[in-house]
Design an enzyme around this catalytic site. Structure first.
Site, PDB file in Angstrom:
ATOM      1  N   ARG A  90      -4.193   3.574   6.598  1.00  0.00           N
ATOM      2  CA  ARG A  90      -2.757   3.807   6.406  1.00  0.00           C
ATOM      3  C   ARG A  90      -2.276   4.942   7.296  1.00  0.00           C
ATOM      4  O   ARG A  90      -1.205   4.851   7.914  1.00  0.00           O
ATOM      5  CB  ARG A  90      -2.469   4.120   4.942  1.00  0.00           C
ATOM      6  CG  ARG A  90      -1.015   4.458   4.689  1.00  0.00           C
ATOM      7  CD  ARG A  90      -0.712   4.630   3.211  1.00  0.00           C
ATOM      8  NE  ARG A  90       0.674   5.035   3.019  1.00  0.00           N
ATOM      9  CZ  ARG A  90       1.243   5.216   1.831  1.00  0.00           C
ATOM     10  NH1 ARG A  90       0.554   4.998   0.728  1.00  0.00           N
ATOM     11  NH2 ARG A  90       2.501   5.603   1.733  1.00  0.00           N
ATOM     12  N   ASN A 144      -0.604  -4.303  -1.293  1.00  0.00           N
ATOM     13  CA  ASN A 144       0.511  -4.298  -0.355  1.00  0.00           C
ATOM     14  C   ASN A 144       0.110  -4.860   1.007  1.00  0.00           C
ATOM     15  O   ASN A 144      -1.065  -4.819   1.363  1.00  0.00           O
ATOM     16  CB  ASN A 144       1.036  -2.869  -0.179  1.00  0.00           C
ATOM     17  CG  ASN A 144       1.989  -2.470  -1.299  1.00  0.00           C
ATOM     18  OD1 ASN A 144       2.767  -3.279  -1.781  1.00  0.00           O
ATOM     19  ND2 ASN A 144       1.916  -1.211  -1.703  1.00  0.00           N
ATOM     20  N   CYS A 165       5.341  -5.349  -8.547  1.00  0.00           N
ATOM     21  CA  CYS A 165       5.738  -4.073  -7.961  1.00  0.00           C
ATOM     22  C   CYS A 165       6.556  -3.335  -9.008  1.00  0.00           C
ATOM     23  O   CYS A 165       7.337  -3.959  -9.734  1.00  0.00           O
ATOM     24  CB  CYS A 165       6.560  -4.300  -6.691  1.00  0.00           C
ATOM     25  SG  CYS A 165       7.116  -2.778  -5.874  1.00  0.00           S
ATOM     26  N   ASP A 166       6.398  -2.020  -9.081  1.00  0.00           N
ATOM     27  CA  ASP A 166       7.140  -1.282 -10.093  1.00  0.00           C
ATOM     28  C   ASP A 166       8.479  -0.763  -9.589  1.00  0.00           C
ATOM     29  O   ASP A 166       9.276  -0.231 -10.362  1.00  0.00           O
ATOM     30  CB  ASP A 166       6.307  -0.132 -10.659  1.00  0.00           C
ATOM     31  CG  ASP A 166       5.854   0.861  -9.593  1.00  0.00           C
ATOM     32  OD1 ASP A 166       6.057   0.584  -8.395  1.00  0.00           O
ATOM     33  OD2 ASP A 166       5.281   1.903  -9.952  1.00  0.00           O
ATOM     34  N   HIS A 196      10.132  -4.876  -1.780  1.00  0.00           N
ATOM     35  CA  HIS A 196      10.632  -3.688  -1.068  1.00  0.00           C
ATOM     36  C   HIS A 196      11.855  -4.007  -0.205  1.00  0.00           C
ATOM     37  O   HIS A 196      12.151  -3.310   0.759  1.00  0.00           O
ATOM     38  CB  HIS A 196       9.532  -3.044  -0.206  1.00  0.00           C
ATOM     39  CG  HIS A 196       8.452  -2.405  -1.016  1.00  0.00           C
ATOM     40  ND1 HIS A 196       7.338  -1.821  -0.458  1.00  0.00           N
ATOM     41  CD2 HIS A 196       8.313  -2.250  -2.367  1.00  0.00           C
ATOM     42  CE1 HIS A 196       6.554  -1.335  -1.413  1.00  0.00           C
ATOM     43  NE2 HIS A 196       7.141  -1.592  -2.579  1.00  0.00           N
ATOM     44  N   TYR A 245      13.324   1.365  -0.917  1.00  0.00           N
ATOM     45  CA  TYR A 245      12.707   1.128   0.388  1.00  0.00           C
ATOM     46  C   TYR A 245      13.723   0.693   1.440  1.00  0.00           C
ATOM     47  O   TYR A 245      13.430   0.763   2.639  1.00  0.00           O
ATOM     48  CB  TYR A 245      11.599   0.079   0.265  1.00  0.00           C
ATOM     49  CG  TYR A 245      10.329   0.637  -0.320  1.00  0.00           C
ATOM     50  CD1 TYR A 245       9.293   1.072   0.495  1.00  0.00           C
ATOM     51  CD2 TYR A 245      10.175   0.742  -1.702  1.00  0.00           C
ATOM     52  CE1 TYR A 245       8.133   1.595  -0.043  1.00  0.00           C
ATOM     53  CE2 TYR A 245       9.024   1.275  -2.252  1.00  0.00           C
ATOM     54  CZ  TYR A 245       8.000   1.697  -1.421  1.00  0.00           C
ATOM     55  OH  TYR A 245       6.849   2.233  -1.954  1.00  0.00           O
TER      56      TYR A 245
END
Length: 446
Positions: A90, A144, A165-166, A196, A245
């Site tokens: 990442r 993800n 997804c929260d 997102h 997002y």
């Protein structure tokens, strides 16, 4: 009932286990299998779970294994929460993108494409193994980019894989709270988009849409996270509340500059923070649960810190620091296992929900959930500006899936070049070169 957690050495697994401990109903999970490629991480998380279970009668049994097939056999539910390339991957996603002046966020833009390209082949292998070893299991995907990965797995598992997804849940909860809704569970959230990349267009309580009241009150609208992040004027212009997002799209230049000027990117921060946690767990005398909880609190408090600094939004509200994805996952699992019918915002195949996308496209919308799975609820069409973004990003996801399937470097370049946050084909080519040089998981691209 057996639950297998892939990525079982991951930092957020104790959130799931804590929720399981609170579930005392009939038909609950009795056995949790943690699978991870890293035995040291498995050991650390197993210690935290053991301390969580101390004194809890009939706590679910926990076993750990590095053998994927062993973990999957006989599973009733599989939580997929893998991170291909780890947090080092990442951090590299962010660094390579920022060097080209484009966003490197985990799921949005160039970083999300890079993460997807190295994750999809692994997710497809998992889906094929589940189909062979646990054909009756339901897969709940946390990995993800959640929508993209869920769509890749759905090509082998059909509707038996559901992404969660929260973010939409947290957004709906914040809107309900600021509107004074005493029980957010009674509110119907009109939310639609991709993972997102979605918008709340209404929040109905007892049949009345309360969102217009929020949009009409500048003080109320500016009092919660999204109001501070996006600004009152922009939210009123949209006539909707976007997922947080979307800040990366609506304020892209500011977000990129903030990331470039930060001491560390989010991925690098989490990499170093979690390395410290797992290092402490090598001490057999460490208080595992206490160390984990302290690390988790810091993680939540610093979430999207650069975006909030750019917007002048200040620190996160205390009510927003409790997470929530584990609650969504368990509500979904209970609804299917016990036929406890409920409504949840989930990532599922479109069917006929959004006419601008085909039936197999995975979207994020409210779903009615029962023993037969998740069924997307009919929604009104998106406005043109949202339709454009959704179609554009879905087209990119499809190119990522095509590149992962074919191994075509040319198709990977196309995926980057078509993304609305990558502004040059030449940049796209350099991104593919840069990511290929730092990610062994992209060696398949030729």
């Amino acid at each position: 009932m057996k639950l297998t957690i892939l990525g079982g050495g991951g930092f957020r697994v104790p959130l799931v286990y804590g929720a399981l401990l609170a579930d005392r109903a009939e038909g609950r999970v009795t056995h949790v299998v943690l699978h991870d490629l890293d035995a040291g991480r498995l050991n650390a998380v197993t210690r935290v779970l053991a301390e969580q279970a101390a004194g809890v009668p009939d706590a679910p049994e926990v076993t750990a294994t590095t053998d994927l097939d062993e973990a999957l056999r006989g599973a009733d539910f599989v939580f997929s929460a893998i991170r291909v390339g780890g947090l080092e991957g990442r951090a590299n996603d962010e660094r390579v993108a920022l060097a080209e002046g484009v966003l490197g966020q985990e799921t949005v833009g160039a970083g999300g494409i890079a993460y997807g390209l190295r994750t999809v082949p692994v997710a497809v292998d998992i889906a094929q193994r589940v189909a062979r070893l646990a054909p009756d299991a339901w897969v709940i995907n946390f990995t993800n980019p959640a929508g993209l990965v869920t769509e890749a797995m759905s090509r082998h598992l059909g509707d038996r894989v559901i992404g969660i997804c929260d973010s939409p849940v947290g957004l709906g909860r914040r809107i309900a709270r600021v509107l004074g809704v005493k029980n957010p569970g009674e509110a119907w959230i009109d939310y639609v988009g991709l993972n997102h990349l979605g918008w709340v267009r209404g929040l109905r309580v007892a049949g009345r849409d309360e969102l217009p009241r929020l949009l009409a009150d500048p003080d109320l609208l500016g009092s919660f996270e999204e109001g501070k992040l996006f600004g009152v004027d922009w939210l009123r212009s949209l006539g909707a509340i976007p997922n947080e997002y979307l800040h990366y799209y609506y304020f892209n230049r500011e977000a990129v500059r903030a990331y470039q000027e930060a001491d560390k990117t989010r991925g690098a921060f989490l990499r170093d923070q979690q390395a410290g946690f797992y290092e402490q767990m090598r001490d057999p005398g460490a208080a595992a649960l206490e160390v984990w909880d302290r690390t988790r609190a810091e993680r939540e408090a610093t979430y999207m810190a650069e975006n909030r600094e750019t917007a002048g939004a200040g620190e996160r509200d205390a009510d927003d620091l409790s997470g929530g994805y584990e609650k969504v996952a368990l509500a979904l699992m209970r609804a299917i296992a016990r036929d406890e019918r409920t409504t949840l915002i989930l990532n599922v195949r479109n069917q006929n929900t959004l006419s601008v996308l085909d039936s197999d496209a995975v979207i994020e919308v409210p779903c009615l959930v029962d023993a037969n799975g998740a069924h997307p609820v009919a929604v009104a069409p998106l406005p043109d500006h949202a339709t454009g973004l959704v179609c554009s990003v879905k087209a990119v996801e499809r190119e990522v899936l095509a590149a992962a399937e074919s191994g075509s470097r040319t198709t990977a370049v196309k995926a980057f070049a078509l993304h609305p946050l990558v502004d040059s084909v030449n940049v796209a080519r350099r991104l593919v070169e840069g990511y290929s040089s730092v990610h062994p998981g992209l060696a398949y691209l030729k």
